[in-house]
Design an enzyme around this catalytic site. Structure first.
Site, short mmCIF file in Angstrom:
data_model
loop_
_atom_site.label_atom_id
_atom_site.label_comp_id
_atom_site.label_asym_id
_atom_site.label_seq_id
_atom_site.Cartn_x
_atom_site.Cartn_y
_atom_site.Cartn_z
N ASP A 163 9.29 2.50 1.25
CA ASP A 163 8.19 3.40 1.72
C ASP A 163 8.15 3.08 3.25
OD1 ASP A 163 5.79 4.01 2.72
OD2 ASP A 163 4.47 3.77 1.08
N LYS A 198 3.45 9.93 8.77
CA LYS A 198 2.81 9.30 9.86
C LYS A 198 3.42 9.66 11.15
CE LYS A 198 0.53 5.38 8.11
NZ LYS A 198 -0.91 5.42 8.39
N PHE A 242 0.92 -1.11 0.14
CA PHE A 242 -0.05 0.08 -0.01
C PHE A 242 0.79 1.18 -0.12
CE2 PHE A 242 -2.47 3.34 2.00
CZ PHE A 242 -3.53 3.53 1.36
N1 PLP Z 1 2.38 4.08 2.56
C1 PLP Z 1 2.11 3.53 3.54
C2 PLP Z 1 2.96 2.15 3.97
C3 PLP Z 1 1.05 3.61 4.36
O1 PLP Z 1 0.91 2.72 5.37
C4 PLP Z 1 0.23 4.77 4.14
C5 PLP Z 1 -0.87 5.19 5.22
O2 PLP Z 1 -1.45 4.08 5.74
C6 PLP Z 1 0.58 5.53 3.02
C7 PLP Z 1 1.66 5.27 2.38
C8 PLP Z 1 -0.26 6.78 2.78
O3 PLP Z 1 -0.07 7.66 3.92
P1 PLP Z 1 -1.24 8.89 3.98
O4 PLP Z 1 -2.26 8.11 4.30
O5 PLP Z 1 -0.72 9.83 5.08
O6 PLP Z 1 -1.34 9.40 2.92
#
Ligand code: PLP
Length: 420
Positions: free
Chosen positions: A231, A260, A147
């Protein structure tokens, strides 16, 4: 318990006024402190979700509160035509903790998705740079079930067809692989601009990459001149016991994305680049009005320095082991396994009842969430200690029992109740 009239009122307001992009809100929270939150009736809950790996210092931590108050009273925002001291301090600090060295650079956005959008553009710029040299790199590789966000670019990187389907066509060029080194070897060639990797797939149920995958990915991407982009949005800011999960593997990526827990509850995200990847952006290629403003960056500096000062990396590692050992010692017939690292934990269930466990937990005064139908996800504040761990085990044990009992009641082949 929340007064039912009050509850009916806010639920009605929410369902009338909020866009229906998500399910019904599960509670109305009005206050938090440490690992506790209180709902509108004054009921306290133990928060072991931390706003999905966000509130790294817990709620209303004095360092967080003070940083916001001070910076808001000093200078909040001036636009990216100008520099501010906290912005430069955070850039230097992120480079340091990410091991990005002298050559490293930082781009600031306001969320995880924005950090990954910037990373996507970085990959395209890399492809374009090589196109100018006569060797285009139109391909981007990403992992199935990982994700990376919900904007159109990051959705295109997100290996979950059901999420993409309502929004087709996707931004082109992204191909998905299973998370094996063999699949990567087979897919990789000199037309690949970048490989995106989520080191622990949080939204997929806290699923770790196979042992050695990141090291192999580093070697394979380097061999073909592709960027390795990690990521760290869910795994970063100390959650796994290192500042960033890739650091457990001793590799150096070309870029990482963070958000986060960096802001501890203040919206901020960033792309950190390493080495030559730091030269790809040039003036006019990307930007954000709010990204890297003085307020957000001052908060993130304060949060990261407090994580360091209070030894929360070590705490995350130790509490993670303590929690997993205690969960396994509950010996619940519902629990198949625990997964993850540090304080990003997935409790894998034997049945697709994670939603029921989460609901039972809330009834018992505990907040956790269902990463998928058979995984309960824990991502508490990095500050938790023995008291919170003990309370969690008590409440989680009770939630599991509630669901175990209901499963027994529903199972027509189970005759244990007849003889009881
Ligand atoms: N990448 C990862 C691994 C995530 O867990 C998340 C959100 O849960 C995101 C990207 C996207 O982040 P945001 O919700 O702050 O846009």
């Amino acid at each position: 318990m929340t007064d039912t009239t009050t509850q009916a009122r806010w639920q009605e307001d929410a369902s009338r006024d909020l866009v229906r992009n998500a399910g019904a809100r599960l509670a109305m929270f009005t206050r938090g402190e440490g690992a506790s939150v209180w709902d509108d009736s004054g009921r306290r809950y133990l928060d072991f979700l931390g706003g999905i790996a966000v509130t790294s210092l817990g709620h209303a931590h004095p360092v967080f509160v003070d940083a916001i108050a001070r910076q808001a009273a000093t200078l909040a925002h001036v636009s990216n035509y100008f520099a501010t001291p906290p912005q430069l301090e955070l850039a230097a600090l992120l480079k340091e903790i990410a091991g990005a060295g002298e050559a490293g650079r930082v781009y600031f956005g306001n969320s995880g998705a924005e950090a990954n959008e910037a990373a996507f553009k970085l990959a395209r710029l890399h492809g374009a740079a090589d196109r100018n040299a006569g060797t285009p790199r139109p391909r981007i590789l990403a992992l199935e079930n990982a994700f990376h966000g919900r904007t159109m670019g990051t959705l295109a990187l997100t290996g979950k067809p059901y999420m993409q389907e309502p929004f087709l066509p996707m931004v082109p060029g992204v191909e998905f692989l299973d998370s094996t080194v063999a699949a990567l070897e087979a897919a990789m060639d000199d037309r690949v601009a970048a490989l995106f990797v989520e080191p622990i797939k949080g939204e997929a149920g806290v699923v770790e990459l196979p042992e050695g995958y990141l090291r192999a990915a580093r070697e394979i991407t380097r061999r073909h001149g592709a960027l390795l982009i990690v990521d760290e949005i869910q795994t970063g800011a100390g959650r796994t016991g290192e500042w960033f999960a890739f650091q457990h593997e001793g590799i150096t990526p070309d870029a990482i994305t963070v958000a986060k827990g960096i802001g501890g509850g203040f919206p901020i995200g960033a792309l950190i680049t390493y080495g030559e990847a730091s030269d790809l952006f040039y003036p006019g290629t990307h930007g954000s009005t709010f990204g890297g403003n003085a307020l957000g960056t001052a908060v993130a500096v304060a949060v990261l320095r407090e994580i360091e000062r209070a030894g929360l990396l070590a705490n995350a590692a130790e509490r993670g082991v303590q929690l997993r050992t205690a969960i396994e010692a509950l010996d619940s017939p519902l629990v198949r396994e625990t997964r993850g690292r540090g304080l990003l934990i997935g409790v894998g269930l034997r049945h697709p009842v994670a939603g029921a466990v989460v609901a039972a937990a809330q009834q018992h005064g505990l907040i956790v969430n269902a990463a998928n139908e058979d995984t309960v996800r824990l991502a508490p504040a990095l500050t938790i200690g023995d008291v919170e761990v003990d309370e969690f085990i008590d409440l989680f044990g009770r939630a599991l029992h509630t669901v175990e009992d209901s499963l027994l009641l529903e199972d027509p082949t189970d005759h244990s109740k007849e003889s009881a």
